[in-house]
Design an enzyme around this catalytic site. Structure first.
Site, PDB file in Angstrom:
ATOM      1  N   LEU A 403      53.705 -71.446  47.628  1.00 38.74           N
ATOM      2  CA  LEU A 403      52.565 -70.694  48.144  1.00 38.74           C
ATOM      3  C   LEU A 403      51.305 -71.291  47.532  1.00 38.74           C
ATOM      4  CD1 LEU A 403      53.740 -66.956  47.883  1.00 38.74           C
ATOM      5  CD2 LEU A 403      53.693 -68.389  49.936  1.00 38.74           C
ATOM      6  N   ASP A 404      50.198 -71.312  48.296  1.00 41.73           N
ATOM      7  CA  ASP A 404      48.923 -71.742  47.733  1.00 41.73           C
ATOM      8  C   ASP A 404      48.611 -70.913  46.488  1.00 41.73           C
ATOM      9  OD1 ASP A 404      48.548 -73.571  49.727  1.00 41.73           O
ATOM     10  OD2 ASP A 404      47.265 -72.267  50.933  1.00 41.73           O
ATOM     11  N   MET A 405      47.886 -71.487  45.553  1.00 45.54           N
ATOM     12  CA  MET A 405      47.581 -70.805  44.303  1.00 45.54           C
ATOM     13  C   MET A 405      46.963 -69.431  44.541  1.00 45.54           C
ATOM     14  SD  MET A 405      45.324 -72.071  41.012  1.00 45.54           S
ATOM     15  CE  MET A 405      43.707 -71.791  41.731  1.00 45.54           C
TER      16      MET A 405
END
Length: 556
Positions: A403-405
């Protein structure tokens, strides 16, 4: 030297404190003083009649639509008075200079500059090359060589065909007559046929030699022109390269110590196109050149967004990475006390990973927002590091998807390699079903739909993504509205592909939903967090083959 572009702040700022540190240009919240300067510039842009540039804001205006990045720098003069400077990136209305805007760092277009002189010389080379390429003598030589070559190939091919045909005829004659001849007559007849064959072969050799010499003569005549063209082009190339290197050397920037550093030095003589033309270097160079102390800075987009990018009218944006970071951080902002760089801060500190499912081969976690999935360049703290620390005996890659940060939500973790391979194959074959929930900053015209916008990284401004139909990777998303409240829309996203920032770009881009996710600091407006959460996943358990469903509701 008079600071003709320094404009005193006329608004009442008695209740505004000066910032303790200068703006970190690659991630910031505009200071109120920067907002005042930006508002003044925006008011000017709305009313000005000094130049004609089509920003795409007036449907009746003619000309190519080009939105533009503008910048403001709040600074103090030597008397301690506060004011601001304005700048634009690149050219504005095809010009480098406009009233109220600081000039470009190095103007190579001024009269009698070395660039103008060298440009005139290069143009002279261009004219010589063009005149030679279209000269009647040169074109006649090319045409004559072309026609002669075709004629040579045709005649030689006809002779080869004739040799084959004559051989067939000789064989037929031999068959017809050999029964009527005695041994001596047959020998004489065969010698006659061999002589005929020999003459045809000799003729082919003579023709080949003739045409080779003829073409060689014509080619040598053409080479006189070709060599002259090649020499002119090589000379032009050398002079152009020398001019480029001189430009890199002359295009120099001041820092607060009035030390100069050139584009060539900063980029090792290989700067990206447009380096130094952005608003931030222009503003800081002028300030240092005229003894103005930088206080805070901001940049905003004015006009219609390009089709490839996500740019909102009047929205503040950071300086670009590839062109500006080496100039600003490598030289211009040397020893200037700045706000902390958030890219080297560990935003995961103090946050815990919640385990929502676990068995002997895998687990599912709820990743917090602003938490890396895997270690970054400067920060090791991540889902991978935390899980590796918690399960030291686990084998395999652990992380099977990311997942994106800034995105929170469900991640699947494998405790061994076999589980990782099995789960990854489900992601690759797109048999895993995922659902995200997001809060969008705006209202949508439809209640559901499908977005297909291919994406690639913005090489000039990583990690931002661009919509690119030529080089982008396929990116598709289904979506559905679930709630509309207070001018915002909550939606479910069903990503078909899993590209970097896919949902963020598909939400904010004008060819997508044209409504950025609340808190999106790259494609929208910064808030307390990115309101994007991976809330549901369905997959086949790698061991039991049971269809698993996991749901974790968003906290926003």
């Amino acid at each position: 030297m008079q600071n003709q572009f320094f404009q005193p702040i006329s608004a009442d700022i008695s209740g505004i404190s000066l910032p303790e540190k200068f703006t970190f240009p690659f991630y910031y919240q505009p200071h109120p003083l920067s907002e005042i300067a930006a508002t003044a510039l925006q008011n000017y842009l709305e009313l000005q009649t000094n130049f004609d540039h089509n920003f795409g804001l007036d449907a009746n205006q003619n000309g190519l639509v080009i939105g533009k990045m503008f910048g403001v720098l709040v600074c103090q003069n030597e008397k301690g008075e506060l004011g601001y400077l304005w700048a634009f990136s690149g050219k504005l209305a095809n010009e480098n200079h406009h009233d109220y805007f600081v000039p470009t760092v190095f103007d190579m277009l001024v009269d009698n500059s070395f660039f103008r002189k060298e440009e005139a010389l290069l143009n002279a080379y261009n004219r010589k090359i063009e005149n030679l390429e279209i000269s009647e003598d040169y074109l006649n030589e090319l045409e004559n060589f072309k026609k002669t070559k075709i004629q040579a190939e045709t005649e030689l091919q006809n002779q080869k065909i004739r040799i084959k045909e004559q051989k067939i005829l000789r064989d037929e004659r031999r068959i017809q007559i050999e029964a009527t001849l005695n041994e001596e007559e047959l020998l004489e007849f065969n010698e006659q046929l061999a002589e005929e064959s020999k003459k045809e072969s000799i003729l082919l050799k003579k023709m080949t030699k003739y045409w080779k010499l003829t073409l060689q003569t014509l080619e040598e005549k053409g080479l006189v022109f070709s060599n002259e063209l090649m020499q002119l082009k090589e000379e032009r190339k050398a002079k152009s390269a020398a001019l480029q290197q001189k430009l890199f050397a002359e295009y120099s920037f001041f820092n607060q110590y009035k030390e100069k550093k050139s584009l060539g030095e900063i980029f090792n003589n290989n700067p990206p196109a447009g380096a130094g033309e952005c608003a931030a270097p222009k503003l800081l160079h002028y300030a240092f050149q005229h003894n103005l102390k930088p206080i805070c800075m901001a940049e905003f987009w004015w006009g219609q967004s390009p089709n490839s990018e996500v740019r909102q009218h009047k929205q503040f944006y950071p300086s670009c990475k590839s062109k500006c970071e080496p100039i600003l951080m490598g030289h211009m902002l040397q020893d200037l006390e700045m706000e902390e760089n958030p890219f080297i801060m560990n935003h995961a500190e103090g946050k815990d990973i919640e385990i929502v499912y676990e068995d002997e081969v895998m687990l599912a976690i709820n990743k917090p927002t602003e938490f890396l999935s895997v270690p970054g360049k400067t920060i090791s703290d991540s889902v991978y590091a935390r899980i590796k620390d918690k399960y030291p005996e686990a084998t395999g890659p652990l992380i099977v998807h990311r997942l994106d940060m800034s995105t929170s939500g469900i991640m699947l973790i494998a405790k061994n390699e076999a589980t990782a391979v099995q789960l990854q194959s489900q992601f690759i074959n797109r048999t895993i079903k995922k659902r995200y929930v997001a809060l969008l900053d705006g209202l949508l015209e439809k209640s559901h739909g499908y977005i297909d916008l291919p994406l690639r990284v913005d090489l000039d401004d990583r990690p931002r993504q661009l919509v690119c139909y030529e080089h982008g990777k396929p990116a598709q998303t289904k979506w559905k509205t679930i709630e509309v409240k207070n001018g915002k829309t909550k939606v479910h996203f069903y990503p078909i592909t899993g590209r970097t920032h896919q949902l963020r770009v598909h939400a904010s881009h004008n060819l997508g939903l044209h409504a950025p996710i609340v808190g999106d600091d790259l494609y929208g407006t910064k808030a307390d967090r990115l309101h994007l959460h991976a809330e549901y996943i369905q997959f086949e358990h790698p061991i039991t083959k049971e269809i698993m469903e996991i749901v974790v509701e968003a906290e926003f």
